[in-house]
Design a protein around this motif. Sequence first.
Motif, PDB file in Angstrom:
ATOM      1  N   HIS A 332      80.930  73.373  87.384  1.00  0.00           N
ATOM      2  CA  HIS A 332      81.156  72.739  86.090  1.00  0.00           C
ATOM      3  C   HIS A 332      82.566  72.198  85.895  1.00  0.00           C
ATOM      4  N   ALA A 337      83.110  70.573  91.724  1.00  0.00           N
ATOM      5  CA  ALA A 337      82.462  69.320  92.132  1.00  0.00           C
ATOM      6  C   ALA A 337      82.936  68.889  93.518  1.00  0.00           C
ATOM      7  N   ALA A 354      71.625  62.957  90.821  1.00  0.00           N
ATOM      8  CA  ALA A 354      72.284  64.067  90.128  1.00  0.00           C
ATOM      9  C   ALA A 354      71.798  64.159  88.694  1.00  0.00           C
ATOM     10  N   TYR A 356      73.086  65.781  85.462  1.00  0.00           N
ATOM     11  CA  TYR A 356      74.378  66.307  85.034  1.00  0.00           C
ATOM     12  C   TYR A 356      74.398  66.510  83.525  1.00  0.00           C
ATOM     13  N   ALA A 358      77.131  68.532  80.630  1.00  0.00           N
ATOM     14  CA  ALA A 358      78.426  69.200  80.537  1.00  0.00           C
ATOM     15  C   ALA A 358      78.736  69.591  79.112  1.00  0.00           C
ATOM     16  N   ALA A 364      84.527  65.842  82.336  1.00  0.00           N
ATOM     17  CA  ALA A 364      83.315  65.242  82.884  1.00  0.00           C
ATOM     18  C   ALA A 364      83.636  64.084  83.817  1.00  0.00           C
ATOM     19  N   VAL A 367      84.674  65.365  87.163  1.00  0.00           N
ATOM     20  CA  VAL A 367      83.537  65.896  87.914  1.00  0.00           C
ATOM     21  C   VAL A 367      82.762  64.765  88.582  1.00  0.00           C
ATOM     22  N   VAL A 368      82.441  63.718  87.805  1.00  0.00           N
ATOM     23  CA  VAL A 368      81.676  62.592  88.348  1.00  0.00           C
ATOM     24  C   VAL A 368      82.448  61.893  89.458  1.00  0.00           C
ATOM     25  N   TRP A 378      72.544  58.767  88.719  1.00  0.00           N
ATOM     26  CA  TRP A 378      72.798  59.857  87.788  1.00  0.00           C
ATOM     27  C   TRP A 378      71.764  59.863  86.670  1.00  0.00           C
ATOM     28  N   LEU A 380      71.717  61.818  82.988  1.00  0.00           N
ATOM     29  CA  LEU A 380      72.530  62.642  82.096  1.00  0.00           C
ATOM     30  C   LEU A 380      71.643  63.378  81.103  1.00  0.00           C
ATOM     31  N   GLY A 435      76.524  71.233  86.446  1.00  0.00           N
ATOM     32  CA  GLY A 435      77.409  70.827  85.367  1.00  0.00           C
ATOM     33  C   GLY A 435      77.696  71.877  84.314  1.00  0.00           C
TER      34      GLY A 435
END
Length: 451
Positions: A332, A337, A354, A356, A358, A364, A367-368, A378, A380, A435
């Motif tokens: 997270h 990551a 992914a 994700y 958060a 964030a 992380v990405v 992705w 979300l 995440g």
Amino acid sequence: LPKRMEPRIGAGWLMSGCRSAGTRPDNNGMHTRPLSDWLAYIEQQHPKSIAMGLERVREVATRMGLGKPAKRVITVGGTNGKGSTVAFIEAIARAHGWKTGAYTSPHLLRYNERVRIDGADVEDDVLAEGFEAVEAARGETPLTYFEYGTLCALWLFARAKLDLVVLEVGLGGRLDAVNIVDADVAVITTVDLDHQAWLGDNIESIGFEKAGIARPFKPLVLGDDDPPASVLRHAYAIGAQSWRIANDFFAEPLDATTWRWREVGHAMTLPRPALDAPVQLRNAACAVAALRALPGRIERQAYVEGIANAQVVGRLQRFRRDGVDVVVDVGHNPQAARALAMWLRAQPRRRTIAVYAALADKDAAGVVSALAAQVDAWQLAGLADAGPRGQDAAALRQRLAGTEAATAEAHETPVAALEAALQAAGADGRVLVFGSFHVTAVALRWLNDVA
């Protein structure tokens, strides 16, 4: 300190049957009230979920007569890798024949995961008895959720007559509730940016907070090749015996199935950890170092068995759904990551989607960015039900402007995002869910239900 910052997945979010608890659960005959009542109650007994300082928890511990909870104590702190390191220590010690206790947080599916005795999660009625003991001692002293849980665990460990207790720090270290216990060995797995609002906005400040678990003239195991200067300065100032990976002990890969743990004058060839990811070798090495820093000798076979058998839920945990491989991980923050990206690079190249989600106070975008080269698309997800730190997927996507996930699909729930990812991955694809402990918990429940 404080209740663990990662989710309050205990009362009310994933626990079913939790009642509103404005008043203390009453005794019910000779038995305490259900654990669900206690979890709901303890969430409401302090006006803040995070309350830095040890004065209150130490005062209640004194009233409870709590001292050292076992013959030997190891405290594990750090930004990432704490749970895995605790699991390695616990598994090796049990293979050696020691009766162990382990306190970790947060939990994923049941609060009981936080307190283990002899490798088993403590049952509801035992935990309820522990909370009853804390409540009887605290008087008018307010305690946070995490402080209640810590005192409950320490009380249960003391009654179990254990050979070793392993305590995982909740947040930071210096002011964390577990730091009322003087550890025989302290471990700091890594130091990186996370929880800056409480620990400081730079590595040196965070390192100082984490170094607070060290004790004068006791061993301090460090899992960073180059620890922050603040950690080393504090260790020197109090006379703690720093033992650094890649300097005082070494983890050397040998082949696909073995590695060598080495220090001056001693070496062991050991199996690769059952826990996946390259970083687990470092966590296992820190666990070995911590146990070797205790008085007495543990035979090599115990290290072999413990490292081969240690498991932790939600760490690169694998499933297969609709012909698609699904990997679930609690990572997270940017450091986690980067570790995930390293693991993905080591795997055969496949289309990776992914999922994700958060919390609002996480980096964030960092992380990405750390995972961008290894992720093809992705999905979300929102965490609107995750308390005051939760956020919906639209807010998350807005925070990701300028990153590879800026135009990703946004879903109200992690389950909706996971279902979309399975569709997008294709027959030979892979889905990575990560995440937050929240999204990991939801994914594990859904994946197990549809198994």
